[in-house]
Design an enzyme around this catalytic site. Sequence first.
Site, PDB file in Angstrom:
ATOM      1  N   MET A   1       0.848  -1.206   0.000  1.00  9.41           N
ATOM      2  CA  MET A   1       0.000   0.000   0.000  1.00  9.41           C
ATOM      3  C   MET A   1       0.882   1.255   0.000  1.00  9.41           C
ATOM      4  O   MET A   1       0.407   2.346   0.318  1.00  9.41           O
ATOM      5  CB  MET A   1      -0.946  -0.004   1.207  1.00  9.41           C
ATOM      6  CG  MET A   1      -1.925  -1.179   1.152  1.00  9.41           C
ATOM      7  SD  MET A   1      -3.487  -0.883   2.006  1.00  9.41           S
ATOM      8  CE  MET A   1      -2.942  -0.539   3.643  1.00  9.41           C
TER       9      MET A   1
ATOM     10  N   ALA B   1       4.101   3.955   0.941  1.00 13.05           N
ATOM     11  CA  ALA B   1       4.839   4.450   2.117  1.00 13.05           C
ATOM     12  C   ALA B   1       5.921   3.408   2.460  1.00 13.05           C
ATOM     13  O   ALA B   1       6.012   2.904   3.580  1.00 13.05           O
ATOM     14  CB  ALA B   1       3.911   4.712   3.300  1.00 13.05           C
TER      15      ALA B   1
ATOM     16  N   GLY C   1      11.405  -2.772   5.241  1.00 14.54           N
ATOM     17  CA  GLY C   1      10.712  -4.071   5.246  1.00 14.54           C
ATOM     18  C   GLY C   1      10.178  -4.399   3.857  1.00 14.54           C
ATOM     19  O   GLY C   1      10.360  -5.507   3.352  1.00 14.54           O
ATOM     20  N   HIS C   2       9.515  -3.410   3.236  1.00 13.06           N
ATOM     21  CA  HIS C   2       9.000  -3.638   1.875  1.00 13.06           C
ATOM     22  C   HIS C   2      10.155  -3.937   0.913  1.00 13.06           C
ATOM     23  O   HIS C   2      10.048  -4.812   0.054  1.00 13.06           O
ATOM     24  CB  HIS C   2       8.290  -2.384   1.345  1.00 13.06           C
ATOM     25  CG  HIS C   2       7.016  -2.048   2.051  1.00 13.06           C
ATOM     26  ND1 HIS C   2       6.857  -0.902   2.792  1.00 13.06           N
ATOM     27  CD2 HIS C   2       5.827  -2.690   2.098  1.00 13.06           C
ATOM     28  CE1 HIS C   2       5.626  -0.853   3.265  1.00 13.06           C
ATOM     29  NE2 HIS C   2       4.982  -1.925   2.871  1.00 13.06           N
TER      30      HIS C   2
ATOM     31  N   GLU D   1       5.974 -11.370   6.891  1.00 19.69           N
ATOM     32  CA  GLU D   1       5.520 -12.128   8.065  1.00 19.69           C
ATOM     33  C   GLU D   1       5.043 -11.208   9.179  1.00 19.69           C
ATOM     34  O   GLU D   1       4.399 -11.660  10.115  1.00 19.69           O
ATOM     35  CB  GLU D   1       6.668 -12.995   8.601  1.00 19.69           C
ATOM     36  CG  GLU D   1       6.953 -14.185   7.743  1.00 19.69           C
ATOM     37  CD  GLU D   1       8.021 -15.090   8.326  1.00 19.69           C
ATOM     38  OE1 GLU D   1       8.652 -14.713   9.335  1.00 19.69           O
ATOM     39  OE2 GLU D   1       8.232 -16.175   7.763  1.00 19.69           O
TER      40      GLU D   1
ATOM     41  N   ASP E   1       2.690  -9.205   9.030  1.00 16.08           N
ATOM     42  CA  ASP E   1       1.235  -9.371   8.994  1.00 16.08           C
ATOM     43  C   ASP E   1       0.956 -10.867   8.856  1.00 16.08           C
ATOM     44  O   ASP E   1       0.520 -11.352   7.806  1.00 16.08           O
ATOM     45  CB  ASP E   1       0.648  -8.575   7.826  1.00 16.08           C
ATOM     46  CG  ASP E   1       0.940  -7.097   7.980  1.00 16.08           C
ATOM     47  OD1 ASP E   1       0.472  -6.504   8.961  1.00 16.08           O
ATOM     48  OD2 ASP E   1       1.675  -6.535   7.147  1.00 16.08           O
TER      49      ASP E   1
ATOM     50  N   SER F   1       6.823  -0.752   9.941  1.00 15.33           N
ATOM     51  CA  SER F   1       5.454  -0.659   9.427  1.00 15.33           C
ATOM     52  C   SER F   1       5.233   0.773   8.958  1.00 15.33           C
ATOM     53  O   SER F   1       5.742   1.719   9.569  1.00 15.33           O
ATOM     54  CB  SER F   1       4.475  -0.989  10.555  1.00 15.33           C
ATOM     55  OG  SER F   1       3.184  -0.516  10.246  1.00 15.33           O
TER      56      SER F   1
HETATM   57  O1  PAF Z   1      -0.089  -5.648   3.636  1.00 13.04           O
HETATM   58  C1  PAF Z   1      -0.499  -4.761   2.848  1.00 13.04           C
HETATM   59  O2  PAF Z   1       0.191  -3.794   2.540  1.00 13.04           O
HETATM   60  C2  PAF Z   1      -1.899  -4.899   2.275  1.00 13.04           C
HETATM   61  O3  PAF Z   1      -2.783  -5.467   3.195  1.00 13.04           O
HETATM   62  C3  PAF Z   1      -1.946  -5.625   0.927  1.00 13.04           C
HETATM   63  C4  PAF Z   1      -1.481  -7.076   1.065  1.00 13.04           C
HETATM   64  C5  PAF Z   1      -1.064  -4.923  -0.081  1.00 13.04           C
HETATM   65  C6  PAF Z   1      -3.382  -5.645   0.396  1.00 13.04           C
HETATM   66  O4  PAF Z   1      -3.887  -4.368   0.234  1.00 13.04           O
END
Ligand code: PAF
Length: 292
Positions: free
Chosen positions: A38, A40, A44-45, A156, A158, A193
């Site tokens: 999503m 930002a 981690g991403h 992980e 989430d 996060s």
């Molecule tokens: O974890 C997230 O960023 C969101 O829940 C996802 C998996 C991209 C779905 O909108």
Amino acid sequence: MNSTQEKTITVIRTRVALQQQVRVWKAAGETVGFVPTMGALHAGHLSLVEKAKETASRTVASIFVNPTQFAPGEDFDTYPRREAEDLALLEGIGCDAVYLPGVAEMYPDGSVTDVRVNGMSDLLDGIYRPHFFYGVATVVARLLLHAQPDVAIFGEKDFQQLQIIRRMVRDLGFAVRIIGGETRRDADGLAQSSRNLYLSPEERQVAGAMFAALHRAAVRLSLGAKPADVRAEATAHLLRSGFRSVDYIALVDSDSLIALPDEVALTTGSARLLGAAWLGRTRLIDNLSVTR
Ligand code: PAF
């Protein structure tokens, strides 16, 4: 990158264009790794994108703040949106393409089809955010159909979301391998996060207590302490540290997410300890594997 250099990342805004690009890659024998986000973006991403790069020859990230996973009154409007910064970060680590659909692309006018992973979506976070995992499953199913990846990576951090997506993919027979990416943490253990941006400097000082409480609990469980005692201690730890309230501290079966009975024998990888708690107006979640 200076302004005279070519951009190397391909920005794609429609399903048709994404499917076309993926078809071209696959026809050339390439494999596609996909990282839905999503935006930002944080380290981690980026570690998920790195993992996608290790497992596939082409990498696509998506950025879409999905309205169906927010309830009225939640932070959809204020959720951080940083498209230019996100694109620069993705380009910097060599992501091949980014999918940036609008709402109408993900939910075409008149769209009435949802995906519901029953049971698992109603536990843990699902008790506090009853709409949430239905919105997640619905958008992830659509994103997977748009991107047609060979592999998709989810953090992980989430954990409940990751397990629900695994179950959805299995139940619906999506031809994609789901891989979990390890949680990235700040020096004090706070799981990275996008919502950490909401924390005030004072709250940020306290936020590491989530990891500390879960870590202590996981160690105590691994040494044989009773789950009920450990849950109570972790809750007290968080409240003492300055958290406003604790939604849950739960020891669950890693696959089904069903709470484990207090007398259960823990085996490697079978149990997960999850927590959710409020620090001021920010809800933090985290989880750890527990083994005896
Ligand atoms: O974890 C997230 O960023 C969101 O829940 C996802 C998996 C991209 C779905 O909108």
